[in-house]
Design a protein around this motif. Sequence first.
Motif, PDB file in Angstrom:
ATOM      1  N   PHE A   1       0.937  -1.121   0.188  1.00 22.46           N
ATOM      2  CA  PHE A   1       0.040  -0.023   0.155  1.00 22.46           C
ATOM      3  C   PHE A   1       0.901   1.129   0.031  1.00 22.46           C
ATOM      4  CE2 PHE A   1      -3.093  -3.121   1.449  1.00 22.46           C
ATOM      5  CZ  PHE A   1      -4.206  -2.862   0.929  1.00 22.46           C
ATOM      6  N   SER A   2       1.716   1.425  -1.208  1.00 23.49           N
ATOM      7  CA  SER A   2       2.552   2.485  -1.066  1.00 23.49           C
ATOM      8  C   SER A   2       2.028   3.916  -1.140  1.00 23.49           C
ATOM      9  CB  SER A   2       3.512   2.232  -2.393  1.00 23.49           C
ATOM     10  OG  SER A   2       2.738   2.140  -3.572  1.00 23.49           O
ATOM     11  N   GLU A   3       0.655   4.019  -1.469  1.00 24.23           N
ATOM     12  CA  GLU A   3       0.156   5.250  -1.763  1.00 24.23           C
ATOM     13  C   GLU A   3      -0.143   5.868  -0.302  1.00 24.23           C
ATOM     14  OE1 GLU A   3      -4.350   6.858  -3.155  1.00 24.23           O
ATOM     15  OE2 GLU A   3      -3.662   4.861  -3.788  1.00 24.23           O
ATOM     16  N   PHE A   4      -0.219   4.950   0.713  1.00 23.12           N
ATOM     17  CA  PHE A   4      -0.233   5.338   2.274  1.00 23.12           C
ATOM     18  C   PHE A   4       0.789   5.252   2.799  1.00 23.12           C
ATOM     19  CE2 PHE A   4      -4.384   3.526   0.818  1.00 23.12           C
ATOM     20  CZ  PHE A   4      -5.380   4.702   0.651  1.00 23.12           C
ATOM     21  N   THR A   5       1.698   4.319   2.871  1.00 22.33           N
ATOM     22  CA  THR A   5       2.830   4.110   3.513  1.00 22.33           C
ATOM     23  C   THR A   5       4.249   4.449   2.892  1.00 22.33           C
ATOM     24  OG1 THR A   5       2.933   1.639   2.814  1.00 22.33           O
ATOM     25  CG2 THR A   5       1.369   2.090   4.496  1.00 22.33           C
ATOM     26  N   GLY A   6       4.180   4.636   1.831  1.00 24.42           N
ATOM     27  CA  GLY A   6       5.314   4.593   0.793  1.00 24.42           C
ATOM     28  C   GLY A   6       6.155   3.712   0.422  1.00 24.42           C
ATOM     29  N   GLY A   7       5.476   2.547   0.756  1.00 22.32           N
ATOM     30  CA  GLY A   7       6.097   1.263   0.170  1.00 22.32           C
ATOM     31  C   GLY A   7       7.351   0.730   0.931  1.00 22.32           C
ATOM     32  N   GLU A   8       8.182   0.295   0.060  1.00 27.46           N
ATOM     33  CA  GLU A   8       9.691  -0.039   0.377  1.00 27.46           C
ATOM     34  C   GLU A   8      10.383   1.290   0.972  1.00 27.46           C
ATOM     35  OE1 GLU A   8      10.956  -2.945   1.324  1.00 27.46           O
ATOM     36  OE2 GLU A   8       9.291  -4.304   0.415  1.00 27.46           O
ATOM     37  N   ASP A   9      10.043   2.287   0.278  1.00 30.65           N
ATOM     38  CA  ASP A   9      11.032   3.559   0.670  1.00 30.65           C
ATOM     39  C   ASP A   9      10.417   4.572   1.904  1.00 30.65           C
ATOM     40  OD1 ASP A   9      12.064   3.282  -1.847  1.00 30.65           O
ATOM     41  OD2 ASP A   9      10.804   4.280  -2.957  1.00 30.65           O
ATOM     42  N   GLY A  10       9.340   3.975   2.358  1.00 28.83           N
ATOM     43  CA  GLY A  10       8.956   4.590   3.688  1.00 28.83           C
ATOM     44  C   GLY A  10       8.407   5.995   3.403  1.00 28.83           C
ATOM     45  N   ILE A  11       8.164   6.610   4.547  1.00 32.55           N
ATOM     46  CA  ILE A  11       7.637   8.019   4.903  1.00 32.55           C
ATOM     47  C   ILE A  11       8.569   8.917   5.193  1.00 32.55           C
ATOM     48  CG2 ILE A  11       5.475   9.511   5.303  1.00 32.55           C
ATOM     49  CD1 ILE A  11       4.112   6.670   5.851  1.00 32.55           C
ATOM     50  N   VAL A  12       8.711  10.083   4.608  1.00 33.68           N
ATOM     51  CA  VAL A  12       9.620  11.085   5.116  1.00 33.68           C
ATOM     52  C   VAL A  12       8.459  12.219   5.525  1.00 33.68           C
ATOM     53  CG1 VAL A  12      11.494  12.707   4.861  1.00 33.68           C
ATOM     54  CG2 VAL A  12      11.661  10.324   3.996  1.00 33.68           C
ATOM     55  N   TYR A  13       8.709  12.973   6.684  1.00 37.90           N
ATOM     56  CA  TYR A  13       8.065  13.914   7.279  1.00 37.90           C
ATOM     57  C   TYR A  13       8.890  14.682   8.185  1.00 37.90           C
ATOM     58  CZ  TYR A  13       7.719  10.272  10.435  1.00 37.90           C
ATOM     59  OH  TYR A  13       8.172   9.105  11.344  1.00 37.90           O
ATOM     60  N   LYS A  14       8.060  15.943   8.558  1.00 42.18           N
ATOM     61  CA  LYS A  14       8.575  17.056   9.577  1.00 42.18           C
ATOM     62  C   LYS A  14       7.940  16.770  10.756  1.00 42.18           C
ATOM     63  CE  LYS A  14       9.701  20.654   5.990  1.00 42.18           C
ATOM     64  NZ  LYS A  14       9.269  21.855   5.675  1.00 42.18           N
ATOM     65  N   ALA A  15       8.993  16.840  11.881  1.00 45.24           N
ATOM     66  CA  ALA A  15       8.421  16.688  13.420  1.00 45.24           C
ATOM     67  C   ALA A  15       7.788  18.086  13.683  1.00 45.24           C
ATOM     68  CB  ALA A  15       9.405  16.091  14.223  1.00 45.24           C
ATOM     69  N   PRO A  16       7.096  18.200  14.778  1.00 48.88           N
ATOM     70  CA  PRO A  16       6.798  19.488  15.335  1.00 48.88           C
ATOM     71  C   PRO A  16       7.852  20.589  15.355  1.00 48.88           C
ATOM     72  CG  PRO A  16       5.555  17.598  16.756  1.00 48.88           C
ATOM     73  CD  PRO A  16       6.557  17.066  15.869  1.00 48.88           C
ATOM     74  N   ASP A  17       7.494  21.784  15.233  1.00 49.27           N
ATOM     75  CA  ASP A  17       8.428  22.772  15.095  1.00 49.27           C
ATOM     76  C   ASP A  17       9.152  23.044  16.467  1.00 49.27           C
ATOM     77  OD1 ASP A  17       7.410  23.702  12.776  1.00 49.27           O
ATOM     78  OD2 ASP A  17       6.260  25.264  13.350  1.00 49.27           O
ATOM     79  N   LEU A  18       8.919  22.681  17.650  1.00 45.26           N
ATOM     80  CA  LEU A  18       9.395  22.432  18.951  1.00 45.26           C
ATOM     81  C   LEU A  18      10.891  21.483  18.894  1.00 45.26           C
ATOM     82  CD1 LEU A  18       9.802  23.141  21.896  1.00 45.26           C
ATOM     83  CD2 LEU A  18       8.517  21.116  22.379  1.00 45.26           C
ATOM     84  N   PHE A  19      11.073  20.678  17.837  1.00 47.57           N
ATOM     85  CA  PHE A  19      12.042  20.044  17.876  1.00 47.57           C
ATOM     86  C   PHE A  19      12.770  20.236  16.722  1.00 47.57           C
ATOM     87  CE2 PHE A  19       8.794  16.478  19.288  1.00 47.57           C
ATOM     88  CZ  PHE A  19       9.010  16.958  20.546  1.00 47.57           C
ATOM     89  N   LYS A  20      12.620  21.222  15.944  1.00 51.36           N
ATOM     90  CA  LYS A  20      13.746  21.648  14.831  1.00 51.36           C
ATOM     91  C   LYS A  20      14.824  22.227  15.346  1.00 51.36           C
ATOM     92  CE  LYS A  20      10.278  23.171  11.332  1.00 51.36           C
ATOM     93  NZ  LYS A  20       9.686  24.227  10.467  1.00 51.36           N
ATOM     94  N   PRO A  21      16.227  22.053  14.983  1.00 50.60           N
ATOM     95  CA  PRO A  21      17.568  22.580  15.567  1.00 50.60           C
ATOM     96  C   PRO A  21      17.258  24.078  15.495  1.00 50.60           C
ATOM     97  CG  PRO A  21      17.577  20.757  13.846  1.00 50.60           C
ATOM     98  CD  PRO A  21      16.464  21.109  13.836  1.00 50.60           C
ATOM     99  N   ALA A  22      16.666  24.741  14.832  1.00 51.57           N
ATOM    100  CA  ALA A  22      16.610  26.091  14.853  1.00 51.57           C
ATOM    101  C   ALA A  22      15.819  26.720  15.871  1.00 51.57           C
ATOM    102  CB  ALA A  22      16.049  26.781  13.480  1.00 51.57           C
TER     103      ALA A  22
ATOM    104  N   ALA B   1      15.274  19.284  22.901  1.00 48.23           N
ATOM    105  CA  ALA B   1      13.557  19.005  23.212  1.00 48.23           C
ATOM    106  C   ALA B   1      13.234  17.718  22.678  1.00 48.23           C
ATOM    107  CB  ALA B   1      12.861  20.231  22.410  1.00 48.23           C
ATOM    108  N   ALA B   2      13.707  17.433  21.584  1.00 54.25           N
ATOM    109  CA  ALA B   2      13.429  16.092  20.937  1.00 54.25           C
ATOM    110  C   ALA B   2      13.909  14.948  21.707  1.00 54.25           C
ATOM    111  CB  ALA B   2      14.059  16.267  19.451  1.00 54.25           C
ATOM    112  N   TYR B   3      15.144  15.049  22.059  1.00 54.42           N
ATOM    113  CA  TYR B   3      15.621  13.873  22.962  1.00 54.42           C
ATOM    114  C   TYR B   3      14.937  13.889  24.323  1.00 54.42           C
ATOM    115  CZ  TYR B   3      18.518  10.812  25.790  1.00 54.42           C
ATOM    116  OH  TYR B   3      18.949   9.776  26.701  1.00 54.42           O
ATOM    117  N   TYR B   4      14.784  14.823  25.005  1.00 58.93           N
ATOM    118  CA  TYR B   4      13.823  14.633  26.261  1.00 58.93           C
ATOM    119  C   TYR B   4      12.486  14.401  26.010  1.00 58.93           C
ATOM    120  CZ  TYR B   4      17.844  15.737  28.801  1.00 58.93           C
ATOM    121  OH  TYR B   4      19.344  15.903  29.444  1.00 58.93           O
TER     122      TYR B   4
END
Length: 347
Positions: free
Chosen positions: A130-151, A175-178
């Motif tokens: 179901f690559s349409e939803f899961t990205g198939g073998e390549d998986g899914i890349v996305y962004k985490a909440p802004d709090l966890f951005k290095p900036a 913040a991401a680690y904790y």
Amino acid sequence: MIVHGIVLVIGLALAFAPFLFQDVRSAQVAARICVFIVLAASYDLLIGYTGIVSFAHTMFFGLGAYGAAMALKALGPGWDAVFLGGLAGTLTAAILAVLIGALSLRVKAIFFAMVTLAAASVMMVLASQFSEFTGGEDGIVYKAPDLFKPATKLLTDDDGKVLKLFGVSMNGKIAAYYFVFLTCLMLFLALMRIVRSPLGTVLEAIRENELRAEAIGYRVVAYRTSVFVIAAVVAALTGSVWAVWLKYTGPETTLSFSIMIDILLMVVIGGMGTMVGAVIGVTLMSLAQFYLKDLMAAAADATEAVPLLPDLLNPDRWLLWLGILFILLVYFFPAGIAGTLMKKGSH
């Protein structure tokens, strides 16, 4: 006493990991250890405390991870996506656990293990297809909440620059680690509370003698199904946390059978039916997986003048030495490290 000392040292090392080990790789290893401690502990609840052998634990872990990943991809990097996605993945895991448990836990252990293996294999195929939803073998890349951005600036000085504490910038990485550490700590403490409650005593009674437990009035199938669901829910929640940390979810990072084998080895090395054994087993196994090659490379260079030894210590042979290490641990600690030390301490 020795076991609790080891666990305390590991806990403190993880609590202060961003300050003690400041490179990117060490932060990744520390976060992985936190996540896998909870994953192994929840599996220990099944195999160590109740005697249930399941190969579907990574399936529940993957459901939580994919739930959060798909929501973050579709809704954007917000806390609503983390919450809704994690909740959806956890509910799906709980429903599947109820179905598998109710249908299969009445049968003998080997048949139940085969059912869970089949379910996990099906989930792996579905994630790939179901690559349409899961990205198939390549998986899914996305962004985490802004709090966890290095900036992201958590603490700033008077000039508005990111404040440094012991040489470490107080930014989104911290913040991401904790977030990972504190969430995993709460889940682990919840599991510890379960095994120390009357429910934990009943589970041990079922493990030791199922027929006797049933004879004195305990509904064994109901208890076994309940603990299977609890373990699945904890695994799914852990998967959601892992997805937020990695910012990538694919079959190899959450659903692969090699992860299931790792969890099983971690529980066995640490000591089944101890819960704290998960802390020791995961830490030892993770450090070996990530740093054994480096150690072997250094040893090979140091013994360059010795015949045969550099060839034996070639980093490409790290799996051979990991296997030898595992055999030695099983030989000298037959009940796992925590289990054996606890038994020696009680005598």
